[in-house]
Design a protein around this motif. Structure first.
Motif, mmCIF file in Angstrom:
data_model
loop_
_atom_site.group_PDB
_atom_site.id
_atom_site.type_symbol
_atom_site.label_atom_id
_atom_site.label_comp_id
_atom_site.label_asym_id
_atom_site.label_seq_id
_atom_site.Cartn_x
_atom_site.Cartn_y
_atom_site.Cartn_z
ATOM 1 N N PRO A 213 4.672 9.796 5.180
ATOM 2 C CA PRO A 213 3.502 10.051 4.461
ATOM 3 C C PRO A 213 3.829 9.285 3.029
ATOM 4 C CG PRO A 213 5.364 11.240 3.633
ATOM 5 C CD PRO A 213 5.731 10.184 4.876
ATOM 6 N N ILE A 214 2.304 8.360 3.154
ATOM 7 C CA ILE A 214 1.754 7.293 1.644
ATOM 8 C C ILE A 214 0.498 8.424 1.182
ATOM 9 C CG2 ILE A 214 2.172 5.875 3.907
ATOM 10 C CD1 ILE A 214 -0.210 5.065 4.140
ATOM 11 N N SER A 215 -0.019 9.308 1.249
ATOM 12 C CA SER A 215 -1.086 10.394 0.528
ATOM 13 C C SER A 215 -1.205 11.357 1.242
ATOM 14 C CB SER A 215 -2.037 9.000 0.659
ATOM 15 O OG SER A 215 -2.471 9.213 1.769
ATOM 16 N N ASP A 216 -1.441 12.953 0.383
ATOM 17 C CA ASP A 216 -1.559 13.879 0.338
ATOM 18 C C ASP A 216 -3.238 14.415 -0.220
ATOM 19 O OD1 ASP A 216 -1.843 16.713 0.993
ATOM 20 O OD2 ASP A 216 -0.202 16.644 -0.403
ATOM 21 N N GLU B 206 -8.687 17.324 2.469
ATOM 22 C CA GLU B 206 -8.844 17.163 4.130
ATOM 23 C C GLU B 206 -7.672 16.547 4.988
ATOM 24 O OE1 GLU B 206 -11.174 18.739 4.817
ATOM 25 O OE2 GLU B 206 -12.533 18.564 2.371
ATOM 26 N N SER B 207 -6.429 15.532 4.623
ATOM 27 C CA SER B 207 -5.701 14.919 5.831
ATOM 28 C C SER B 207 -4.398 14.662 4.919
ATOM 29 C CB SER B 207 -6.187 14.235 6.404
ATOM 30 O OG SER B 207 -6.526 13.361 5.928
ATOM 31 N N ILE B 208 -3.383 13.923 5.464
ATOM 32 C CA ILE B 208 -2.080 13.280 5.290
ATOM 33 C C ILE B 208 -2.468 12.514 6.056
ATOM 34 C CG2 ILE B 208 -0.560 14.837 6.779
ATOM 35 C CD1 ILE B 208 1.458 14.387 4.497
ATOM 36 N N VAL B 209 -2.211 11.334 5.263
ATOM 37 C CA VAL B 209 -1.893 10.244 5.651
ATOM 38 C C VAL B 209 -0.360 9.694 5.955
ATOM 39 C CG1 VAL B 209 -2.900 7.526 5.391
ATOM 40 C CG2 VAL B 209 -4.265 9.324 5.082
ATOM 41 N N ALA C 274 0.876 -1.287 0.073
ATOM 42 C CA ALA C 274 0.417 -0.254 -0.258
ATOM 43 C C ALA C 274 0.570 1.244 -0.004
ATOM 44 C CB ALA C 274 -1.165 0.539 1.031
ATOM 45 N N LEU C 275 2.094 0.944 -0.116
ATOM 46 C CA LEU C 275 3.383 2.211 -0.370
ATOM 47 C C LEU C 275 3.055 2.818 -1.086
ATOM 48 C CD1 LEU C 275 5.716 0.878 2.345
ATOM 49 C CD2 LEU C 275 3.774 2.246 3.062
ATOM 50 N N PRO C 276 4.033 4.522 -1.004
ATOM 51 C CA PRO C 276 3.297 4.849 -2.488
ATOM 52 C C PRO C 276 4.909 4.789 -3.298
ATOM 53 C CG PRO C 276 4.240 6.360 -0.933
ATOM 54 C CD PRO C 276 3.304 4.814 -0.570
ATOM 55 N N HIS C 277 4.595 5.062 -5.043
ATOM 56 C CA HIS C 277 5.585 4.940 -5.466
ATOM 57 C C HIS C 277 6.945 5.964 -5.832
ATOM 58 C CE1 HIS C 277 4.117 0.868 -6.740
ATOM 59 N NE2 HIS C 277 3.176 1.947 -7.294
#
Length: 578
Positions: free
Chosen positions: A107-110, A113-116, A84-87
């Motif tokens: 950080p895995i997604s921006d 509303e929020s940063i995951v 599930a991690l970003p590339h």
């Protein structure tokens, strides 16, 4: 402003401490943490200044994986895996990689509303607050396994060099100006922080790759590092040659060996925890022309299941083994080369036989796994405690079952035979190529043939074969010549075999894990008569096959037909013992 930042950090630390206390109570309520273990962790936490949730896996009281799963349950947060991690790095311009590595988050997604953020320690409120302040958005926390987090850092923020190679370079810088070696300098270099991290990293990496051995081999230009994974050696990144003595010194310190002695072989043992899992390491150091080489055998208790079914024995093999072990007295032997799993099979047999009403004693060199309810003794040749000496002493301990690590000489063999004749069950190992050769080996040692026929119940010969990776194995229809050559044409339906391909899950080898192939020779009346007339190993093998024994290659081919391994692997392992 600085005062405000300090207050924010102080408040966050106080909240984290309260959360950690509540989490510890949660672990105790779930039965994952005993009172004595908690007191030990608290003492180290006070001494080191580290929070208790960081100390727990370091002491081996709970694994990092179990800790992450418990944190996710305690906080009601999702658990993220490596897929599930970003590339590509997220908000790299706002979040420094040093901060992310120190606070163990990524950080895995921006979102709008929020940063995951995936956190190895989601109880770290200060880190979450710092991210919120840096990006100006609320932070949604997820939990990630520490191993997945480290792999993600190498992928997203790496410098093109692996973590191990970067540690090599850091340690090498500290050692560049070293002069002549003496005992104190060696001790100091073995205690150098970068060298400690380097050795810890080598062991951790080996455990994560499921390696059974680490080989550190000095050469003229570099210290070669090889891991034995699934029975095959694989070369890893090599540290600079100037680190050789420091690495060996660190290993000697850990194994409590003599640092100054570099002319004679030394053996030791290390008990450590890797990612919260208890691991025992047997250390063997030998001098070579370019310096000392070390072999570290990793005994990961969590990877070994002492059960016939888990070891890969099918119903027919395990049935024959249990039939031999059910006899109240006599000798049962396991044979095979070094590293073929003989001791593990004996341990599985002892677990089968271990009952409250049974007195079991073992003499081993070394004791690889401690078994509850079984009295285990370590060989100590330097004080005269040999296999034969201990076995003779055992007879005065009113035993029912005795296990001897190895029958190496006539004295041990004779005592084992006498013990079997007086109503004891004896388990042991011998080094031969197949089951039938074990009988001729005993005769060569000097054991009388009539004593062998009176006491030997059975012999199991075994090898370990690599099993195909279930994620990438590739089916194919074998050509007719192959079918005929290996006798696979006894099946009426079309055959499907599998070959190794290679993927990320198996390190591009096509294999993942190992399984045992076994031949079990039960000593029948026909075989006893053949022993008395001095029959050779070939005749004994033929008689055993007639009585229903399945040889090593046949058992391997059966596993190939089931798709567990490949024909090539069976041939590689059984090219001597057929």
């Amino acid at each position: 402003m600085l005062g405000q930042d300090s207050r924010v950090e102080s408040d966050a630390d106080e909240r984290a401490a309260n959360n950690a206390s509540a989490f510890v109570r949660f672990l105790k309520a779930r039965g994952k943490l005993a009172d004595a273990a908690l007191e030990r962790a608290k003492r180290l936490s006070l001494e080191s200044g580290e929070r208790i949730e960081i100390v727990l896996p370091r002491l081996g009281l709970i694994s990092e994986r179990e800790l992450a799963e418990a944190m996710a349950e305690f906080l009601g947060l999702p658990l993220v895996d490596g897929l599930a991690l970003p590339h590509a790095p997220v908000l790299e311009e706002r979040l420094g990689r040093q901060f992310l590595r120190e606070r163990r988050l990524i950080p895995i997604s921006d979102g709008s509303e929020s940063i995951v953020v995936a956190m190895a320690n989601p109880l770290d409120d200060f880190a979450a607050e710092a991210v919120r302040f840096a990006v100006g958005k609320p932070v949604t926390r997820h939990v990630i396994y520490p191993a997945d987090l480290e792999a993600a850092f190498e992928t997203l923020y790496g410098t093109g060099k692996s973590h191990i190679l970067q540690t090599f370079e850091l340690a090498s810088e500290r050692r560049r100006d070293a002069g002549a070696e003496d005992a104190q300098r060696l001790k100091d270099s073995g205690s150098d922080a970068p060298v400690i991290r380097l050795v810890n990293l080598l062991v951790t990496h080996a455990v994560e790759l499921r390696a059974s051995d680490i080989h550190l081999e000095p050469g003229p230009d570099a210290l070669r590092v090889r891991y034995r994974i699934d029975g095959v050696l694989r070369q890893m990144e090599s540290p600079p040659p100037q680190l050789s003595s420091a690495i060996l010194s660190r290993i000697k310190v850990m194994a409590k060996l003599n640092i100054a002695e570099r002319r004679l072989p030394q053996d030791g043992r290390i008990a450590t925890a890797v990612r919260g899992q208890d691991v025992d390491i047997r250390v063997a150091i030998s001098p070579t022309i370019h310096g000392e080489r070390a072999t570290l055998r990793i005994l990961d208790r969590n990877q070994v299941k002492l059960d016939f079914d888990e070891l890969g024995f099918d119903d027919i093999v395990s049935g024959r083994l249990r039939e031999v072990l059910a006899k109240p007295h006599g000798i049962f032997l396991v044979t095979g080369p070094t590293g073929s799993g003989k001791t593990t099979t004996l341990y599985a047999a002892l677990c089968e036989l271990n009952r409250t009403e049974t007195n079991i004693l073992t003499i081993e060199d070394p004791i690889e796994y401690q078994l509850g309810g079984i009295n285990q003794v370590q060989v100590k040749p330097q004080i005269g405690l040999s296999f034969a000496t201990a076995l003779r002493s055992f007879l005065r301990q009113d035993p029912d079952i005795m296990m001897v690590g190895e029958i190496r000489d006539l004295e041990t063999a004779q005592i084992a035979v006498q013990a079997a004749l007086t109503g004891h069950l004896i388990l042991s190992t011998v080094h031969t190529n197949d089951a039938a050769s074990t009988i001729t080996r005993l005769l060569d040692m000097g054991v009388e043939d009539y004593l062998i026929t009176s006491t030997l119940n059975g012999v199991a010969a075994q090898r370990l074969i690599r099993t195909l990776c279930s994620s990438c194995r590739e089916p194919y229809a074998p050509v007719q010549e192959l079918v005929v050559r290996f006798g696979l044409d006894a099946h009426d339906q079309p055959l499907t075999l599998y070959r190794a391909k290679g993927c990320e899950a198996c390190g591009q080898t096509g294999y993942r894990g190992r399984s045992a192939i076994v031949e079990v020779l039960s000593v029948t009346d026909q075989i006893r008569q053949a022993i008395l007339r001095n029959a050779d190993a070939n005749e004994l093998q033929a008689l055993a096959l007639q009585s229903g024994m399945q040889n090593l290659r046949a058992h391997g081919l059966q596993k190939a037909l089931l798709g567990l391994t490949s024909i090539e692997e069976v041939l590689r392992v059984t090219k001597v013992a057929t």
